[in-house]
Motif scaffolding. Structure first.
Motif, PDB file in Angstrom:
ATOM      1  N   LEU A 104      -9.159  -4.623  -2.892  1.00 43.21           N
ATOM      2  CA  LEU A 104      -9.076  -6.091  -2.989  1.00 43.21           C
ATOM      3  C   LEU A 104      -8.109  -6.647  -1.954  1.00 43.21           C
ATOM      4  O   LEU A 104      -6.979  -6.182  -1.842  1.00 43.21           O
ATOM      5  CB  LEU A 104      -8.614  -6.492  -4.405  1.00 43.21           C
ATOM      6  N   ARG A 105      -8.600  -7.650  -1.215  1.00 41.44           N
ATOM      7  CA  ARG A 105      -7.752  -8.351  -0.230  1.00 41.44           C
ATOM      8  C   ARG A 105      -7.647  -9.812  -0.627  1.00 41.44           C
ATOM      9  O   ARG A 105      -8.544 -10.363  -1.261  1.00 41.44           O
ATOM     10  CB  ARG A 105      -8.368  -8.211   1.164  1.00 41.44           C
ATOM     11  N   GLY A 106      -6.533 -10.424  -0.241  1.00 45.84           N
ATOM     12  CA  GLY A 106      -6.259 -11.801  -0.651  1.00 45.84           C
ATOM     13  C   GLY A 106      -7.396 -12.737  -0.289  1.00 45.84           C
ATOM     14  O   GLY A 106      -7.855 -12.761   0.851  1.00 45.84           O
ATOM     15  N   ARG A 107      -7.848 -13.514  -1.263  1.00 48.25           N
ATOM     16  CA  ARG A 107      -8.977 -14.421  -1.048  1.00 48.25           C
ATOM     17  C   ARG A 107      -8.543 -15.809  -0.584  1.00 48.25           C
ATOM     18  O   ARG A 107      -9.361 -16.703  -0.436  1.00 48.25           O
ATOM     19  CB  ARG A 107      -9.783 -14.560  -2.346  1.00 48.25           C
ATOM     20  N   GLY A 108      -7.214 -15.982  -0.364  1.00 48.63           N
ATOM     21  CA  GLY A 108      -6.726 -17.295   0.063  1.00 48.63           C
ATOM     22  C   GLY A 108      -6.946 -17.572   1.536  1.00 48.63           C
ATOM     23  O   GLY A 108      -6.900 -18.707   1.976  1.00 48.63           O
ATOM     24  N   GLY A 109      -7.190 -16.524   2.320  1.00 50.84           N
ATOM     25  CA  GLY A 109      -7.430 -16.746   3.737  1.00 50.84           C
ATOM     26  C   GLY A 109      -7.003 -15.604   4.622  1.00 50.84           C
ATOM     27  O   GLY A 109      -7.751 -15.147   5.474  1.00 50.84           O
ATOM     28  N   ALA A 110      -5.785 -15.088   4.390  1.00 45.25           N
ATOM     29  CA  ALA A 110      -5.266 -14.090   5.320  1.00 45.25           C
ATOM     30  C   ALA A 110      -5.841 -12.693   5.086  1.00 45.25           C
ATOM     31  O   ALA A 110      -5.795 -11.852   5.972  1.00 45.25           O
ATOM     32  CB  ALA A 110      -3.737 -14.062   5.235  1.00 45.25           C
ATOM     33  N   GLY A 111      -6.351 -12.436   3.894  1.00 44.67           N
ATOM     34  CA  GLY A 111      -7.003 -11.148   3.628  1.00 44.67           C
ATOM     35  C   GLY A 111      -6.056  -9.975   3.540  1.00 44.67           C
ATOM     36  O   GLY A 111      -6.435  -8.826   3.773  1.00 44.67           O
ATOM     37  N   PHE A 112      -4.804 -10.225   3.150  1.00 48.97           N
ATOM     38  CA  PHE A 112      -3.833  -9.133   3.024  1.00 48.97           C
ATOM     39  C   PHE A 112      -4.133  -8.329   1.745  1.00 48.97           C
ATOM     40  O   PHE A 112      -4.447  -8.920   0.702  1.00 48.97           O
ATOM     41  CB  PHE A 112      -2.406  -9.704   2.971  1.00 48.97           C
ATOM     42  N   PRO A 113      -4.009  -6.988   1.806  1.00 58.79           N
ATOM     43  CA  PRO A 113      -4.312  -6.172   0.605  1.00 58.79           C
ATOM     44  C   PRO A 113      -3.424  -6.555  -0.585  1.00 58.79           C
ATOM     45  O   PRO A 113      -2.195  -6.461  -0.512  1.00 58.79           O
ATOM     46  CB  PRO A 113      -4.039  -4.741   1.068  1.00 58.79           C
ATOM     47  N   THR A 114      -4.048  -6.934  -1.672  1.00 53.96           N
ATOM     48  CA  THR A 114      -3.325  -7.439  -2.849  1.00 53.96           C
ATOM     49  C   THR A 114      -2.415  -6.375  -3.466  1.00 53.96           C
ATOM     50  O   THR A 114      -1.258  -6.644  -3.800  1.00 53.96           O
ATOM     51  CB  THR A 114      -4.345  -7.957  -3.889  1.00 53.96           C
ATOM     52  N   GLY A 115      -2.927  -5.169  -3.604  1.00 48.98           N
ATOM     53  CA  GLY A 115      -2.148  -4.098  -4.238  1.00 48.98           C
ATOM     54  C   GLY A 115      -0.891  -3.747  -3.449  1.00 48.98           C
ATOM     55  O   GLY A 115       0.148  -3.439  -4.034  1.00 48.98           O
ATOM     56  N   ILE A 116      -0.982  -3.806  -2.125  1.00 45.57           N
ATOM     57  CA  ILE A 116       0.191  -3.481  -1.288  1.00 45.57           C
ATOM     58  C   ILE A 116       1.279  -4.537  -1.518  1.00 45.57           C
ATOM     59  O   ILE A 116       2.467  -4.238  -1.617  1.00 45.57           O
ATOM     60  CB  ILE A 116      -0.201  -3.453   0.218  1.00 45.57           C
ATOM     61  N   LYS A 117       0.847  -5.796  -1.610  1.00 42.60           N
ATOM     62  CA  LYS A 117       1.805  -6.881  -1.872  1.00 42.60           C
ATOM     63  C   LYS A 117       2.498  -6.639  -3.219  1.00 42.60           C
ATOM     64  O   LYS A 117       3.714  -6.753  -3.334  1.00 42.60           O
ATOM     65  CB  LYS A 117       1.037  -8.219  -1.890  1.00 42.60           C
ATOM     66  N   TRP A 118       1.725  -6.284  -4.226  1.00 42.06           N
ATOM     67  CA  TRP A 118       2.292  -6.042  -5.555  1.00 42.06           C
ATOM     68  C   TRP A 118       3.276  -4.866  -5.520  1.00 42.06           C
ATOM     69  O   TRP A 118       4.331  -4.902  -6.150  1.00 42.06           O
ATOM     70  CB  TRP A 118       1.187  -5.736  -6.568  1.00 42.06           C
ATOM     71  N   ARG A 119       2.888  -3.820  -4.782  1.00 43.50           N
ATOM     72  CA  ARG A 119       3.747  -2.630  -4.716  1.00 43.50           C
ATOM     73  C   ARG A 119       5.109  -2.992  -4.104  1.00 43.50           C
ATOM     74  O   ARG A 119       6.151  -2.537  -4.564  1.00 43.50           O
ATOM     75  CB  ARG A 119       3.053  -1.559  -3.870  1.00 43.50           C
ATOM     76  N   THR A 120       5.077  -3.841  -3.079  1.00 41.90           N
ATOM     77  CA  THR A 120       6.325  -4.259  -2.418  1.00 41.90           C
ATOM     78  C   THR A 120       7.235  -4.965  -3.418  1.00 41.90           C
ATOM     79  O   THR A 120       8.438  -4.694  -3.476  1.00 41.90           O
ATOM     80  CB  THR A 120       6.007  -5.208  -1.235  1.00 41.90           C
ATOM     81  N   VAL A 121       6.667  -5.861  -4.216  1.00 43.72           N
ATOM     82  CA  VAL A 121       7.481  -6.589  -5.206  1.00 43.72           C
ATOM     83  C   VAL A 121       7.969  -5.627  -6.288  1.00 43.72           C
ATOM     84  O   VAL A 121       9.133  -5.682  -6.703  1.00 43.72           O
ATOM     85  CB  VAL A 121       6.691  -7.768  -5.817  1.00 43.72           C
ATOM     86  N   ALA A 122       7.102  -4.718  -6.709  1.00 46.02           N
ATOM     87  CA  ALA A 122       7.482  -3.770  -7.769  1.00 46.02           C
ATOM     88  C   ALA A 122       8.654  -2.903  -7.325  1.00 46.02           C
ATOM     89  O   ALA A 122       9.497  -2.511  -8.141  1.00 46.02           O
ATOM     90  CB  ALA A 122       6.284  -2.891  -8.141  1.00 46.02           C
ATOM     91  N   GLN A 123       8.686  -2.600  -6.005  1.00 48.03           N
ATOM     92  CA  GLN A 123       9.739  -1.700  -5.509  1.00 48.03           C
ATOM     93  C   GLN A 123      11.091  -2.393  -5.337  1.00 48.03           C
ATOM     94  O   GLN A 123      12.085  -1.742  -5.061  1.00 48.03           O
ATOM     95  CB  GLN A 123       9.295  -1.071  -4.184  1.00 48.03           C
ATOM     96  N   THR A 124      11.136  -3.715  -5.475  1.00 47.61           N
ATOM     97  CA  THR A 124      12.418  -4.417  -5.368  1.00 47.61           C
ATOM     98  C   THR A 124      13.118  -4.352  -6.725  1.00 47.61           C
ATOM     99  O   THR A 124      12.460  -4.239  -7.765  1.00 47.61           O
ATOM    100  CB  THR A 124      12.233  -5.913  -5.012  1.00 47.61           C
ATOM    101  N   SER A 125      14.444  -4.412  -6.678  1.00 46.13           N
ATOM    102  CA  SER A 125      15.131  -4.528  -7.967  1.00 46.13           C
ATOM    103  C   SER A 125      15.855  -5.867  -7.968  1.00 46.13           C
ATOM    104  O   SER A 125      16.598  -6.183  -7.034  1.00 46.13           O
ATOM    105  CB  SER A 125      16.104  -3.366  -8.186  1.00 46.13           C
ATOM    106  N   ALA A 126      15.521  -6.670  -8.951  1.00 52.63           N
ATOM    107  CA  ALA A 126      16.093  -8.013  -9.057  1.00 52.63           C
ATOM    108  C   ALA A 126      16.104  -8.389 -10.529  1.00 52.63           C
ATOM    109  O   ALA A 126      15.243  -7.949 -11.297  1.00 52.63           O
ATOM    110  CB  ALA A 126      15.254  -9.002  -8.262  1.00 52.63           C
ATOM    111  N   PRO A 127      17.071  -9.217 -10.939  1.00 53.43           N
ATOM    112  CA  PRO A 127      17.146  -9.598 -12.356  1.00 53.43           C
ATOM    113  C   PRO A 127      15.946 -10.450 -12.781  1.00 53.43           C
ATOM    114  O   PRO A 127      15.598 -10.507 -13.950  1.00 53.43           O
ATOM    115  CB  PRO A 127      18.443 -10.403 -12.443  1.00 53.43           C
ATOM    116  N   ARG A 128      15.320 -11.097 -11.793  1.00 58.64           N
ATOM    117  CA  ARG A 128      14.178 -11.961 -12.121  1.00 58.64           C
ATOM    118  C   ARG A 128      13.172 -11.885 -10.987  1.00 58.64           C
ATOM    119  O   ARG A 128      13.543 -11.869  -9.807  1.00 58.64           O
ATOM    120  CB  ARG A 128      14.669 -13.406 -12.277  1.00 58.64           C
ATOM    121  N   LYS A 129      11.899 -11.816 -11.341  1.00 61.89           N
ATOM    122  CA  LYS A 129      10.831 -11.847 -10.334  1.00 61.89           C
ATOM    123  C   LYS A 129       9.805 -12.879 -10.789  1.00 61.89           C
ATOM    124  O   LYS A 129       9.721 -13.183 -11.990  1.00 61.89           O
ATOM    125  CB  LYS A 129      10.164 -10.472 -10.215  1.00 61.89           C
TER     126      LYS A 129
END
Ligand SMILES: Cc1cc2nc3c(=O)[nH]c(=O)nc-3n(C[C@H](O)[C@H](O)[C@H](O)COP(=O)(O)O)c2cc1C
Ligand code: SF4
Length: 518
Positions: free
Chosen positions: A149-174
């Motif tokens: 799955l790639r982003g359907r908004g226009g740029a076509g960036f892989p959705t799962g890769i974006k999610w993985r990047t956020v998941a790998q961050t540590s923050a009190p709130r996301k």
């Protein structure tokens, strides 16, 4: 037993009289003592048949359209009698335009009652989140990555890769943010989902939140979509009551809630960083990247930001598995794309299909050519920043790479058709003017370049030193393409240069000269 009929509450159907048709049915039924259950469903996306009324029968849902309030008495006679009527289209699922589609993201749109979470679940909704909760966050993300799955908004960036990047961050709130600004010309798929199947979007966002560890989500909806705003607010409230949102979503230990926010009305607010500025209460001005929103997004916190269709495609991916979704499409464009046919088109609407169908099939077979009956001269694909394709390029397969290879883009999947009366120099001017008006003003190539672009095209149209100004225009497009901070300035050259390259005669230029200048 009451008679169940479906009359879309979708804004596109309402615009052509669906509310009046629903009121007329209610009145006629009352007068005749017929117990009628009118469900305001989403649209099936066959807009030339709207308002399309569907009647539940033992043989399935029978469609009638396009209806008018005055048809209510004869239609009620028909459905209580033989079923025959001049507006009868047969079983909705058997209408060829619908039957040719592969509806994964839009599987329930037009079928389920958008106001009822129970109906959503009866129709199979909710299974994606259930599966994600069983899999756990890492495997959920891996499933989305593997689905292609790639982003359907226009740029076509892989959705799962974006999610993985956020998941790998540590923050009190996301945060999870849904981009429902849908500003591209000829597009309406986000609106249709929000009005016709809002729970699938909520489910997709809930899966994202669980996967990356976010507890709060926002849906940023353009102000021109009041029906979608109302539908999403009502659906969020129902989801909270039903345990899909709030504390312990879907019976898990993960909390997640969503707020709906209405945009202030600027095309650039669809650009993700500008949208985040707007959500934070500031003017919609683009932020420089890096940092990416995945690291430093809303309120400076790691943020998943995806288009409505990207989120709405996730539940079926989780439910059916990555391989199922990957099985549709071609090359690096996997799954299905909800394509929107608009402009001067005979059969306008929503056509969801696997990537790989050609532009010509979409325009001629599916769209049926122009509404005016004249020949199709150009199709703009991908919104106001998309290229104009002439008939000579109609063999282009509808996928990210094939369009990019021909200096185009598929964007959010909008097609706008033009007949042979279109003046392409005027369209090029319009692209520059649009950019000048919508520019956020942060960078010079876009803020100043677009204004100079309008002036230059005016000189070309007015035959003021045309050859020299054609050179200036190409030079200017080069500067905007490579020097702009975001795609508004960076992609405006696509409609301009495609108009110039494929339709040089409208600029008073000989085709050969322009090709030599490339
Ligand atoms: C000027 C401009 C307008 C945009 N408008 C939208 C929009 O209305 N909706 C959208 O989802 N993405 C829009 N985008 C793309 C977003 O910046 C971003 O790529 C997208 O929201 C990411 O989600 P996705 O990966 O699911 O596509 C726009 C980009 C630009 C440069
Ligand atoms: S390209 Fe235009 S919209 Fe984008 S940052 Fe520059 S001025 Fe703003």
């Amino acid at each position: 037993m009451s008679l169940r009929i479906f009359i879309p509450g979708d804004a596109g159907a309402v615009a052509v009289g669906a509310d009046e048709v629903a009121a007329a049915f209610a009145t006629v039924a009352r007068e005749r003592g017929v117990v009628l259950d009118i469900i305001r469903n989403g649209s099936r996306g066959l807009y030339w048949l709207e308002p399309m009324v569907e009647v539940e029968t033992p043989a399935g849902r029978i469609a009638y359209g396009p209806t008018a309030p005055g048809d209510a008495p004869s239609l009620l006679d028909a459905v209580l009698g033989s079923g025959q009527h001049r507006l009868r289209q047969g079983r909705a699922e058997d209408i060829p335009w619908l039957k040719r589609q592969t509806r994964l993201t839009f599987a329930r749109c037009g079928i389920a009652d958008p106001r009822s979470l129970a109906d959503y679940q009866r129709q199979g909704g909710g299974k994606g989140l259930e599966r994600a909760l069983l899999l756990g966050p890492p495997a959920t993300i891996e499933t989305v990555v593997q689905s292609g799955l790639r982003g359907r908004g226009g740029a076509g960036f892989p959705t799962g890769i974006k999610w993985r990047t956020v998941a790998q961050t540590s923050a009190p709130r996301k945060y999870v943010v849904c981009n429902a600004d849908e500003g591209d010309s000829g597009t309406f798929a986000d609106r249709m989902i929000m009005e016709g199947d809002p729970f699938v979007l909520i489910e997709g966002m809930a899966i994202a939140a669980f996967a990356v560890g976010a507890t709060k989500g926002y849906i940023y909806i353009r102000s021109e979509y009041p029906h979608a705003v109302a539908a999403m607010n009502a659906a969020c409230a129902a989801a909270r009551r039903g345990g899909l949102l709030g504390r312990g979503i879907g019976g898990s230990s993960h909390d997640f809630d969503i707020e709906v926010r209405v945009g202030a009305g600027a095309y650039v607010c669809g650009e993700e960083t500008s949208l985040l500025e707007s959500l934070e209460g500031r003017r919609g001005v683009v932020r420089a990247k890096p940092p990416l929103p995945a690291h430093h997004g809303l309120f400076g916190k790691p943020t998943v930001i995806n288009n409505v269709l990207s989120f709405a495609s996730v539940p079926i991916i989780l439910e059916q598995g990555a391989a199922f979704y990957w099985g549709f499409g071609a090359g690096k464009s996997r799954g299905t794309m909800p394509i929107q046919l608009a402009g001067n088109v005979k059969y306008g609407g929503l056509f969801e299909t696997a990537f790989g169908i050609t532009l010509g099939e979409l325009v001629d077979d599916i769209g049926g050519g122009t509404f005016t009956g004249r020949s199709v001269r150009a199709v703009q694909v991908g919104g106001p920043l998309g290229a104009y394709f002439p008939r000579a390029l109609f063999d282009t397969p509808f996928d990210y790479e094939s369009f990019a290879a021909r200096d185009g883009l598929i964007g959010h999947g909008g097609l706008v058709l033009f007949d042979d009366t279109v003046n392409m120099a005027r369209q090029a001017r319009f692209a520059m003017e649009f950019c000048a008006i919508e520019s956020c003003g942060k960078c010079t190539p876009c803020r100043i370049g677009a204004r100079r672009g309008v002036e230059t095209i005016d000189r070309i149209i007015g035959d003021d030193n045309r050859a020299a100004h054609l050179d200036v225009l190409q030079d200017l497009c080069h500067t905007m393409k490579y020097g702009s901070l975001c795609a508004l300035g960076g992609f405006t050259p696509y409609p301009v240069m495609s108009a110039l390259t494929h339709f040089p005669e409208d600029f008073g230029a000989a085709p050969k000269r322009l090709q030599a200048a490339e």
